[in-house]
Scaffold this motif. Structure first.
Motif, PDB file in Angstrom:
ATOM      1  N   GLU A  64      -3.916  -3.257  12.136  1.00 33.41           N
ATOM      2  CA  GLU A  64      -3.053  -3.612  12.142  1.00 33.41           C
ATOM      3  C   GLU A  64      -2.953  -4.290  10.576  1.00 33.41           C
ATOM      4  OE1 GLU A  64      -0.107  -1.009  11.986  1.00 33.41           O
ATOM      5  OE2 GLU A  64      -1.830   0.310  13.200  1.00 33.41           O
ATOM      6  N   THR A  65      -2.557  -4.982  11.425  1.00 32.85           N
ATOM      7  CA  THR A  65      -2.666  -6.359  10.113  1.00 32.85           C
ATOM      8  C   THR A  65      -2.859  -6.379   8.929  1.00 32.85           C
ATOM      9  OG1 THR A  65      -2.148  -8.207  11.671  1.00 32.85           O
ATOM     10  CG2 THR A  65      -3.005  -9.060   9.576  1.00 32.85           C
ATOM     11  N   LEU A  66      -3.951  -6.302   8.812  1.00 33.18           N
ATOM     12  CA  LEU A  66      -5.318  -6.071   7.327  1.00 33.18           C
ATOM     13  C   LEU A  66      -4.960  -4.335   6.949  1.00 33.18           C
ATOM     14  CD1 LEU A  66      -7.427  -7.072   6.898  1.00 33.18           C
ATOM     15  CD2 LEU A  66      -7.082  -7.860   9.458  1.00 33.18           C
ATOM     16  N   ARG A  67      -4.084  -3.395   8.037  1.00 36.06           N
ATOM     17  CA  ARG A  67      -3.531  -2.519   7.276  1.00 36.06           C
ATOM     18  C   ARG A  67      -2.272  -2.736   6.086  1.00 36.06           C
ATOM     19  NH1 ARG A  67      -6.075   0.546  11.705  1.00 36.06           N
ATOM     20  NH2 ARG A  67      -4.577   0.033  12.943  1.00 36.06           N
ATOM     21  N   GLU A  68      -1.718  -3.739   6.917  1.00 38.04           N
ATOM     22  CA  GLU A  68       0.012  -4.079   6.089  1.00 38.04           C
ATOM     23  C   GLU A  68      -0.788  -4.116   4.693  1.00 38.04           C
ATOM     24  OE1 GLU A  68       3.956  -4.375   5.326  1.00 38.04           O
ATOM     25  OE2 GLU A  68       2.456  -3.050   7.293  1.00 38.04           O
ATOM     26  N   ILE A  69      -1.177  -5.580   5.087  1.00 41.74           N
ATOM     27  CA  ILE A  69      -1.997  -6.109   3.932  1.00 41.74           C
ATOM     28  C   ILE A  69      -2.152  -5.503   3.152  1.00 41.74           C
ATOM     29  CG2 ILE A  69      -3.632  -7.846   2.856  1.00 41.74           C
ATOM     30  CD1 ILE A  69      -3.316  -9.474   5.838  1.00 41.74           C
ATOM     31  N   ASP A  70      -3.051  -4.435   3.243  1.00 42.15           N
ATOM     32  CA  ASP A  70      -3.905  -3.545   2.095  1.00 42.15           C
ATOM     33  C   ASP A  70      -1.930  -2.278   1.370  1.00 42.15           C
ATOM     34  OD1 ASP A  70      -6.684  -4.226   2.362  1.00 42.15           O
ATOM     35  OD2 ASP A  70      -6.713  -2.506   3.686  1.00 42.15           O
ATOM     36  N   ARG A  71      -1.407  -1.972   2.524  1.00 39.57           N
ATOM     37  CA  ARG A  71      -0.613  -1.151   2.443  1.00 39.57           C
ATOM     38  C   ARG A  71       0.600  -2.250   0.965  1.00 39.57           C
ATOM     39  NH1 ARG A  71       4.624  -0.767   2.289  1.00 39.57           N
ATOM     40  NH2 ARG A  71       5.014  -2.065   3.931  1.00 39.57           N
ATOM     41  N   GLU A  72       0.823  -3.461   1.154  1.00 41.15           N
ATOM     42  CA  GLU A  72       1.601  -4.253   0.413  1.00 41.15           C
ATOM     43  C   GLU A  72       1.043  -4.684  -1.239  1.00 41.15           C
ATOM     44  OE1 GLU A  72       1.936  -8.079   2.747  1.00 41.15           O
ATOM     45  OE2 GLU A  72       3.772  -6.967   3.700  1.00 41.15           O
ATOM     46  N   ALA A  73      -0.415  -4.364  -0.375  1.00 47.30           N
ATOM     47  CA  ALA A  73      -1.218  -4.580  -1.694  1.00 47.30           C
ATOM     48  C   ALA A  73      -1.392  -3.227  -2.622  1.00 47.30           C
ATOM     49  CB  ALA A  73      -2.456  -4.998  -2.051  1.00 47.30           C
ATOM     50  N   ARG A  74      -0.800  -1.966  -2.061  1.00 47.13           N
ATOM     51  CA  ARG A  74      -0.999  -0.290  -3.357  1.00 47.13           C
ATOM     52  C   ARG A  74       0.453  -0.787  -3.921  1.00 47.13           C
ATOM     53  NH1 ARG A  74      -3.435   1.076   1.260  1.00 47.13           N
ATOM     54  NH2 ARG A  74      -2.343   1.347   2.111  1.00 47.13           N
ATOM     55  N   VAL A  75       1.604  -1.212  -2.601  1.00 45.65           N
ATOM     56  CA  VAL A  75       2.977  -1.023  -3.375  1.00 45.65           C
ATOM     57  C   VAL A  75       3.344  -2.489  -4.004  1.00 45.65           C
ATOM     58  CG1 VAL A  75       4.825  -1.680  -2.295  1.00 45.65           C
ATOM     59  CG2 VAL A  75       3.848  -1.152  -1.407  1.00 45.65           C
ATOM     60  N   ALA A  76       2.753  -3.403  -4.860  1.00 49.64           N
ATOM     61  CA  ALA A  76       2.213  -3.922  -5.762  1.00 49.64           C
ATOM     62  C   ALA A  76       2.462  -3.378  -7.309  1.00 49.64           C
ATOM     63  CB  ALA A  76       1.845  -5.449  -5.500  1.00 49.64           C
ATOM     64  N   VAL A  77       0.989  -3.107  -6.683  1.00 50.77           N
ATOM     65  CA  VAL A  77      -0.108  -2.403  -7.880  1.00 50.77           C
ATOM     66  C   VAL A  77       0.971  -1.504  -8.398  1.00 50.77           C
ATOM     67  CG1 VAL A  77      -1.916  -1.262  -8.345  1.00 50.77           C
ATOM     68  CG2 VAL A  77      -2.409  -2.747  -7.420  1.00 50.77           C
TER      69      VAL A  77
END
Length: 95
Positions: A64-77
């Motif tokens: 879940e932590t890794l999924r959240e990091i990926d989600r936040e990266a997509r939002v930033a991009v």
């Protein structure tokens, strides 16, 4: 072997190998892209294969932590794309 740590002032608080700016997510992405732990360790200064395994173990134990990091990266991009004055794809299409 380095432990996994978090610090709000480093990598935005994302988990990383202690004493480095190497995020667990960075190590995990390289692993997912087919790199062996030995290759990953060789690609960074100051970490061992054991450190890579520690990062991977953290990633596997905390999906879940890794999924959240990926989600936040997509939002930033997406935010950066929205704030960009000209879409580079449009420039290519016009050429």
């Amino acid at each position: 072997m380095k432990s996994i740590t978090t610090d709000a002032d480093v990598l935005g608080g994302d988990p990383r190998l202690a004493g480095t700016r190497i995020g667990v997510a960075h190590v995990y992405r390289r692993y997912e892209n087919g790199e062996a732990p030995e290759e990953i360790a060789a690609g960074y200064d100051g970490i061992s294969v054991a450190d890579v395994h520690a990062a991977l173990a953290y990633a596997f134990d905390n999906p879940e932590t890794l999924r959240e990091i990926d989600r936040e990266a997509r939002v930033a991009v997406d935010r950066i794309r929205d704030e960009r004055p000209v879409d580079p794809d449009e420039i290519i299409e016009r050429a």
